[in-house]
Design an enzyme around this catalytic site. Structure first.
Site, mmCIF file in Angstrom:
data_model
loop_
_atom_site.group_PDB
_atom_site.id
_atom_site.type_symbol
_atom_site.label_atom_id
_atom_site.label_comp_id
_atom_site.label_asym_id
_atom_site.label_seq_id
_atom_site.Cartn_x
_atom_site.Cartn_y
_atom_site.Cartn_z
ATOM 1 N N CYS A 1 10.266 1.214 1.961
ATOM 2 C CA CYS A 1 11.171 0.398 2.311
ATOM 3 C C CYS A 1 12.660 0.872 2.303
ATOM 4 C CB CYS A 1 10.938 -1.068 1.484
ATOM 5 S SG CYS A 1 10.940 -0.792 -0.080
ATOM 6 N N GLU B 1 11.772 -2.551 11.206
ATOM 7 C CA GLU B 1 11.552 -1.189 10.286
ATOM 8 C C GLU B 1 10.533 -0.464 10.687
ATOM 9 O OE1 GLU B 1 10.202 -3.062 6.688
ATOM 10 O OE2 GLU B 1 11.219 -1.514 5.440
ATOM 11 N N GLU C 1 10.803 -8.281 -3.482
ATOM 12 C CA GLU C 1 11.239 -6.925 -2.918
ATOM 13 C C GLU C 1 10.789 -6.753 -1.427
ATOM 14 O OE1 GLU C 1 13.516 -5.059 -4.394
ATOM 15 O OE2 GLU C 1 13.251 -5.407 -6.422
ATOM 16 N N SER D 1 15.647 5.835 -5.612
ATOM 17 C CA SER D 1 14.481 5.186 -6.724
ATOM 18 C C SER D 1 14.929 5.778 -7.925
ATOM 19 C CB SER D 1 13.416 5.247 -5.866
ATOM 20 O OG SER D 1 13.443 4.641 -4.737
ATOM 21 N N ARG E 1 6.145 -0.747 -11.655
ATOM 22 C CA ARG E 1 7.407 -1.397 -11.650
ATOM 23 C C ARG E 1 7.292 -2.810 -12.145
ATOM 24 N NH1 ARG E 1 11.177 0.189 -6.752
ATOM 25 N NH2 ARG E 1 10.274 -1.632 -5.419
ATOM 26 N N GLY F 1 6.577 -6.203 -0.420
ATOM 27 C CA GLY F 1 6.020 -6.527 0.851
ATOM 28 C C GLY F 1 6.940 -6.877 2.009
ATOM 29 N N LYS G 1 -2.623 -8.644 -7.591
ATOM 30 C CA LYS G 1 -3.343 -8.597 -6.274
ATOM 31 C C LYS G 1 -2.949 -7.442 -5.403
ATOM 32 C CE LYS G 1 -3.323 -9.151 -2.197
ATOM 33 N NZ LYS G 1 -3.701 -8.257 -1.451
ATOM 34 N N PRO G 2 -3.806 -6.242 -5.449
ATOM 35 C CA PRO G 2 -3.221 -4.897 -4.704
ATOM 36 C C PRO G 2 -3.439 -5.206 -3.392
ATOM 37 C CG PRO G 2 -5.187 -4.460 -5.822
ATOM 38 C CD PRO G 2 -4.978 -6.025 -6.100
ATOM 39 N N ALA G 3 -2.553 -4.206 -2.658
ATOM 40 C CA ALA G 3 -2.959 -4.314 -1.033
ATOM 41 C C ALA G 3 -4.245 -3.852 -0.696
ATOM 42 C CB ALA G 3 -2.077 -3.316 -0.429
ATOM 43 N N ARG H 1 10.365 11.262 2.779
ATOM 44 C CA ARG H 1 9.506 11.060 1.676
ATOM 45 C C ARG H 1 8.470 10.101 2.095
ATOM 46 N NH1 ARG H 1 10.422 7.944 -3.411
ATOM 47 N NH2 ARG H 1 11.610 6.442 -2.307
ATOM 48 N N TRP I 1 1.051 -1.285 0.056
ATOM 49 C CA TRP I 1 0.076 -0.105 0.059
ATOM 50 C C TRP I 1 1.047 1.252 -0.127
ATOM 51 C CZ3 TRP I 1 2.140 2.373 4.317
ATOM 52 C CH2 TRP I 1 2.533 1.459 5.036
HETATM 53 P P1 ADP Z 1 2.853 -4.548 4.780
HETATM 54 O O1 ADP Z 1 3.634 -4.857 6.039
HETATM 55 O O2 ADP Z 1 3.530 -3.548 3.851
HETATM 56 O O3 ADP Z 1 1.519 -4.303 4.865
HETATM 57 P P2 ADP Z 1 2.576 -7.215 3.729
HETATM 58 O O4 ADP Z 1 3.686 -8.033 3.369
HETATM 59 O O5 ADP Z 1 1.579 -7.441 4.687
HETATM 60 O O6 ADP Z 1 3.313 -5.762 3.834
HETATM 61 O O7 ADP Z 1 1.522 -7.100 2.521
HETATM 62 C C1 ADP Z 1 2.010 -6.749 1.114
HETATM 63 C C2 ADP Z 1 1.137 -7.469 0.271
HETATM 64 O O8 ADP Z 1 1.099 -9.088 0.631
HETATM 65 C C3 ADP Z 1 -0.269 -7.204 0.350
HETATM 66 O O9 ADP Z 1 -0.956 -7.043 -0.914
HETATM 67 C C4 ADP Z 1 -0.889 -7.890 1.240
HETATM 68 O O10 ADP Z 1 -2.349 -8.174 0.783
HETATM 69 C C5 ADP Z 1 -0.488 -9.190 0.940
HETATM 70 N N1 ADP Z 1 -0.586 -10.345 1.823
HETATM 71 C C6 ADP Z 1 -0.622 -10.184 3.060
HETATM 72 N N2 ADP Z 1 -0.369 -11.569 3.769
HETATM 73 C C7 ADP Z 1 -0.351 -12.380 2.786
HETATM 74 C C8 ADP Z 1 -0.053 -13.966 2.788
HETATM 75 N N3 ADP Z 1 -0.364 -14.577 4.003
HETATM 76 N N4 ADP Z 1 -0.105 -14.565 1.633
HETATM 77 C C9 ADP Z 1 -0.419 -13.826 0.328
HETATM 78 N N5 ADP Z 1 -0.176 -12.456 0.192
HETATM 79 C C10 ADP Z 1 -0.082 -11.721 1.531
#
Ligand code: ADP
Length: 484
Positions: free
Chosen positions: A291, A388, A257, A448, A166, A235, A181-183, A285, A157
């Site tokens: 990250c 982090e 990443e 970046s 990217r 993520g 699959k977006p956040a 920023r 997100w």
């Molecule tokens: P952040 O800590 O930045 O929220 P996440 O790693 O939790 O990062 O999330 C990054 C992406 O991974 C999001 O699109 C989230 O929906 C997805 N995600 C989170 N948990 C899982 C999981 N167990 N399996 C697959 N995708 C996941």
């Protein structure tokens, strides 16, 4: 949905095979405005059946798209770059609304995001090959690169547009088809991007978007689909490891990443004002939600107090508020979980003995706000140095020798980016070579760049995004051997 300041309606359905649809369950989930926690939009909540339908569409579109002339794929990306650039204001507002980030950050992201399409439009027509004579003579080897196939792109997100362009830029340039699959906090930007790509002439089924609240099941279903060939994930390291385990079952090509814990090293011979400017960029920023954000500051003892004072002054002068409001330079964090984590890290670090120069307490009232915070005398092992933080918090400690700075900077399982400020280029390059990270900002607070290979070492990830390397993640190598 209609949103303030955005001309056209923003799609809220699933985008599969070029069609907008409701979730097969009929369910939706809420997207909130982080500035006050109010409801922004309701988005289709994709199911495992929906993601399988998206893989169907991507799989059906693959042979045709893989055979599309590179120039055509290039022009689709170039048009998408143009549309994004023309609609920059609208996209920036949308990102500010769903993510909370201040408009200047959102505009910067949009420029960065669009640039991936332009860069990969240029890369699409430069996929190379090779013709070799075998050492013994008598046979020839022709090396060619082909699209890897159907890709699953899972994004976070914090940069809802750039983290996706990217991946989609090189995927489209290479001739791959994708399921996105977006956040769950920021699906709207991805959906609007899909609409832009369709408008730019990207054929049905090449890009499919499945927002969901059930990331775990939906992603696992796609990962287990035998038609999937690649996962690209941005993520947390925690989730990246889960996906790598799933990827092993199908031997998927994997780009990761993951998290960072970037050190920011300031040497006693650095231009301190430049270092503070760089620190503001590296730390603030995107409100610290990157990250690549400087997570810990190591400042050489003779200049530490001066640096901390200047940084605290600059950070305290930021204007906090709703991201879309005029003059705001620091928006809210994305959600309650994130602000609670920042609060826990700061409290833990102060309890461990750190001193607060500015900020340090979560404000009362609605929204997910946290003030710019500078901590000094931070003891080794304090949470602000080891975790982090993903927020506007700058913990500062000191060092005496370069060896000590390197030991402190490298004492982490992560290795995404590091920053170094020094007036001595050779010293800077020696430090840059010895820092365990995929990227180093030397007298720069931001690394970046779509034209450079972004990525980490250690537990910060696998593979590179952007640069000449970026498209390689979406290509496989094949050779044909024949007698002559
Ligand atoms: P952040 O800590 O930045 O929220 P996440 O790693 O939790 O990062 O999330 C990054 C992406 O991974 C999001 O699109 C989230 O929906 C997805 N995600 C989170 N948990 C899982 C999981 N167990 N399996 C697959 N995708 C996941």
């Amino acid at each position: 949905v209609r949103l303030t300041g955005i001309e056209s309606p923003v799609p809220t359905g699933l985008f599969i095979g070029g069609q907008w649809r409701a979730a097969s369950s009929g369910a939706t989930f809420d997207v909130l405005d982080p500035a006050d926690g109010s409801l922004l939009a309701q988005v289709a909540d994709g199911t495992t059946d929906d993601v399988t339908a998206a893989v169907d569409a991507a799989s059906a579109a693959l042979p045709g798209f893989a055979a599309t002339p590179p120039r055509q794929r290039s022009e689709m990306l170039r048009r998408a770059f143009q549309i994004l650039t023309d609609r920059a204001e609208e996209f920036a507002r949308l990102m500010s609304l769903e993510n909370g980030k201040a408009l200047p950050d959102a505009k910067a992201e949009l420029t960065y995001a669009a640039e991936f399409f332009r860069w990969f439009a240029e890369e699409a027509v430069r996929i190379d090959g090779d013709y070799r004579v075998a050492p013994a003579g008598g046979t020839r080897t022709v090396v060619t690169h082909q699209p890897v196939g159907v890709c699953l792109l899972v994004t976070p997100w914090n940069f809802p547009a750039a983290m996706l362009t990217r991946k989609l830029g090189p995927a489209i340039a290479a001739g791959c088809t994708s399921v996105v699959k977006p956040a769950e906090d920021t699906p709207l930007t991805a959906l609007l991007l899909a609409q832009v790509l369709a408008e730019a002439g990207v054929p049905d089924g090449v890009v499919n978007v499945v927002p969901t609240m059930d990331a775990e099941e939906v992603v696992a279903t796609a990962m287990a689909d035998p038609r999937l060939r690649k996962i690209s994930f941005t993520g947390s390291t925690e989730v990246g490891k889960i996906l790598l385990k799933q990827a092993a079952d199908q031997v998927l090509v994997s780009s990761m990443e993951l998290g960072g814990n970037a050190p920011f090293v300031v040497c006693d011979d650095a231009d301190l004002d430049a270092a503070v400017d760089g620190a503001m960029l590296a730390k603030m920023r995107n409100g610290g939600e990157a990250c690549t954000a400087a997570n810990r500051f190591y400042v050489q003892a003779p200049v530490a107090e001066a640096f901390a004072g200047k940084l605290a002054e600059r950070m305290a002068a930021m204007t906090s508020g709703r991201g879309t409001d005029e003059g705001v330079t620091l928006g809210p964090l994305v959600n309650e979980e994130t602000v609670a984590k920042v609060d826990r890290i700061v409290t833990g670090t102060v309890d461990a003995g750190a001193r607060v120069l500015t900020g340090g307490t979560r404000p009362q009232g609605p929204g997910f706000f946290y003030p710019p915070t500078v901590l000094v005398d931070v003891p080794e092992g304090a949470p602000a140095l080891t975790e982090e933080t993903f927020g506007p918090v700058a913990p500062i400690t000191t060092f005496d020798t370069d060896e000590q700075a390197l030991a402190l900077a490298n004492a982490t399982p992560f290795g995404l980016v590091a920053y170094v400020y020094t007036g001595d280029l050779a010293r800077g390059l020696r430090l840059a070579e010895a820092l365990e990270s995929g990227m180093v900002g030397l007298n720069r607070g931001v690394v970046s760049d779509p034209a450079a290979p972004f990525g980490g070492v250690k537990q910060s990830g696998l593979g590179r995004e952007g640069g000449h390397e970026g498209i390689g993640e979406y290509l496989t190598t094949k050779y044909v051997s024949f007698p002559l």
